[in-house]
Design a protein around this motif. Sequence first.
Motif, mmCIF file in Angstrom:
data_model
loop_
_atom_site.group_PDB
_atom_site.id
_atom_site.type_symbol
_atom_site.label_atom_id
_atom_site.label_comp_id
_atom_site.label_asym_id
_atom_site.label_seq_id
_atom_site.Cartn_x
_atom_site.Cartn_y
_atom_site.Cartn_z
ATOM 1 N N ALA A 22 0.661 -1.066 -0.210
ATOM 2 C CA ALA A 22 0.008 0.193 -0.142
ATOM 3 C C ALA A 22 1.349 1.400 0.254
ATOM 4 C CB ALA A 22 -0.561 -0.107 1.492
ATOM 5 N N VAL A 23 0.569 2.118 -0.462
ATOM 6 C CA VAL A 23 1.011 3.400 -0.822
ATOM 7 C C VAL A 23 0.209 4.531 -0.313
ATOM 8 C CG1 VAL A 23 2.858 2.939 -2.403
ATOM 9 C CG2 VAL A 23 0.287 3.676 -2.902
ATOM 10 N N GLU A 24 0.521 6.023 -0.022
ATOM 11 C CA GLU A 24 0.374 6.734 0.910
ATOM 12 C C GLU A 24 -0.983 7.186 -0.271
ATOM 13 O OE1 GLU A 24 2.329 10.776 1.726
ATOM 14 O OE2 GLU A 24 3.928 9.417 1.434
ATOM 15 N N SER A 25 -1.088 7.011 -1.785
ATOM 16 C CA SER A 25 -2.397 7.341 -2.427
ATOM 17 C C SER A 25 -3.617 6.295 -2.169
ATOM 18 C CB SER A 25 -2.375 7.647 -3.801
ATOM 19 O OG SER A 25 -1.757 5.939 -3.554
ATOM 20 N N ASP A 26 -3.365 5.430 -1.568
ATOM 21 C CA ASP A 26 -3.995 4.358 -1.430
ATOM 22 C C ASP A 26 -5.326 4.555 0.091
ATOM 23 O OD1 ASP A 26 -3.779 2.643 -2.971
ATOM 24 O OD2 ASP A 26 -2.034 2.316 -1.705
ATOM 25 N N ALA A 27 -4.674 5.695 0.607
ATOM 26 C CA ALA A 27 -5.335 5.935 2.254
ATOM 27 C C ALA A 27 -6.585 6.298 2.353
ATOM 28 C CB ALA A 27 -4.730 7.570 3.040
ATOM 29 N N GLN A 28 -7.268 6.960 1.509
ATOM 30 C CA GLN A 28 -9.265 6.867 1.303
ATOM 31 C C GLN A 28 -9.872 5.606 1.503
ATOM 32 O OE1 GLN A 28 -10.472 10.123 -0.453
ATOM 33 N NE2 GLN A 28 -12.302 10.343 0.009
ATOM 34 N N LEU A 62 0.666 5.427 6.771
ATOM 35 C CA LEU A 62 1.670 3.840 5.582
ATOM 36 C C LEU A 62 3.048 4.774 5.323
ATOM 37 C CD1 LEU A 62 -1.470 4.228 3.122
ATOM 38 C CD2 LEU A 62 -0.636 2.087 4.214
ATOM 39 N N ARG A 63 3.887 5.814 5.240
ATOM 40 C CA ARG A 63 4.633 6.993 5.270
ATOM 41 C C ARG A 63 5.700 6.016 5.879
ATOM 42 N NH1 ARG A 63 2.921 11.762 4.050
ATOM 43 N NH2 ARG A 63 3.074 12.174 6.258
ATOM 44 N N SER A 64 5.110 6.120 7.009
ATOM 45 C CA SER A 64 5.704 5.311 8.261
ATOM 46 C C SER A 64 6.621 4.135 8.046
ATOM 47 C CB SER A 64 5.379 5.451 9.766
ATOM 48 O OG SER A 64 3.765 5.198 9.717
ATOM 49 N N LEU A 65 4.930 3.069 7.692
ATOM 50 C CA LEU A 65 5.784 1.853 7.256
ATOM 51 C C LEU A 65 6.845 1.852 6.296
ATOM 52 C CD1 LEU A 65 2.228 0.364 7.230
ATOM 53 C CD2 LEU A 65 3.523 0.522 9.163
ATOM 54 N N ASP A 66 7.233 2.493 5.350
ATOM 55 C CA ASP A 66 8.473 2.373 3.922
ATOM 56 C C ASP A 66 9.545 2.201 4.896
ATOM 57 O OD1 ASP A 66 6.466 1.821 2.281
ATOM 58 O OD2 ASP A 66 5.897 4.041 1.576
ATOM 59 N N GLY A 67 9.355 3.208 5.467
ATOM 60 C CA GLY A 67 10.790 3.184 6.597
ATOM 61 C C GLY A 67 11.353 2.403 7.609
ATOM 62 N N CYS A 73 2.552 -2.872 4.662
ATOM 63 C CA CYS A 73 1.039 -2.895 5.179
ATOM 64 C C CYS A 73 0.905 -3.202 3.416
ATOM 65 C CB CYS A 73 -0.150 -1.183 4.666
ATOM 66 S SG CYS A 73 -1.812 -1.405 4.362
ATOM 67 N N LEU A 74 0.177 -3.948 2.951
ATOM 68 C CA LEU A 74 -0.347 -5.009 1.735
ATOM 69 C C LEU A 74 -1.637 -4.814 1.621
ATOM 70 C CD1 LEU A 74 1.612 -8.404 2.125
ATOM 71 C CD2 LEU A 74 2.040 -6.002 0.602
ATOM 72 N N VAL A 75 -1.811 -5.064 -0.187
ATOM 73 C CA VAL A 75 -3.757 -4.978 -0.914
ATOM 74 C C VAL A 75 -3.813 -5.420 -1.300
ATOM 75 C CG1 VAL A 75 -2.993 -2.500 -1.530
ATOM 76 C CG2 VAL A 75 -5.490 -3.302 -0.332
#
Length: 375
Positions: A22-28, A62-67, A73-75
């Motif tokens: 998952a990336v930031e644009s998936d938030a909504q 989601l941004r914090s998970l990248d680091g 987070c998988l979708v």
Amino acid sequence: MSEPSSPRGFTDEASAAVIRRAVESDAQSLLALREALFAESDYLLWEPGESRVKVEEERKRLRSLDGAGNSICLVAVLDGVPVGFLNAIGFQVNRLAHATKLALAVRRSHWGKGIGAALLGEAMAWSRAAGLVRVELTVHTSNHRAIALYRRFGFEVEGLRRSSLRVAGRAVDEYLMSVIHAAPVPADTPATCGQSVSELVLRPAVPDDALCLSVLAMQVFLDTYATQGIRRAVAREVLTGYSEQAFSIAIANERARICVAEMAAHLVGFAHVTIGESHQLAPAGAQSELLRLYVQEPFTGRHVGTQLLAEAERLAVAAGSDVLWLTPWVHNHRALGFYRRRGYADCGQTCFVFEGESHENRLYAKRIAPPDGSA
């Protein structure tokens, strides 16, 4: 073919689903998915309408998970719509940094269709690649479908969390389940047949190996492709193509190069190369086919596959080949990623047909030596 096409171990729906980080644009869309899940299942932590997470907060998460090396987070996306997700949240203290905790959920309308298995399989592959040792989760003791799924991926019950939750006014017990990944085998020194790297020994197959090769190949095939059970077509394919007799014939074939991987005198994997086998999609040159590279699931992530692939390439070069090719199943994302990371290029589409069924494969190839022995 190194990876046989799926005999529909996954349903067509699971095969069509895209499993990705998952990336930031998936938030909504993730927030909407979670709200829908909370409304239709009592197996999740949150009640309907209880979560107050805002879109910007979800983007930040989601941004914090990248680091974080032990979180992801998988979708699962089907026809552009998220239908399931998996969170793996790692512990931050040093003494727990080797571990992560999973939470998995799929829309009820997509239960029993392989979506959860696809998410969990991707998460387990990620956890091994990330060097994690422990993967844990909790599950309602009454959620028999989920428990069966987790057991398929090696999770074991560690204990009972009594009255862990209160759902609709009643106490609910949970199981604590976990998988412990074996410590990775050092890979700084390439192994060749007859030499060992730590516990791993690679050697040429001998006639007495046919029985164990047959059983291991059946196990890996079924674990990978028959996740929804056994059909007659699958059963016939396994019993004919992976029989002890089939491996006895292969070992005796002068064009075959079969290398077995052992740990503590137990077979854990093998690579099978057919010298001189060509394909029109592969680059021009002296070609050989990597027919199969199988590693038993408990030994994935321990560099066994890497060592077997290196040995397969060495055997092909020694026989005069300069191109090695294989045809992994298009939905075996773990295998596709493994070969891409090792320099194999996607050369196009091919098909695997058995029992009247056609399944899409990709042809991957790599130039393993300069053509015609030139420098």
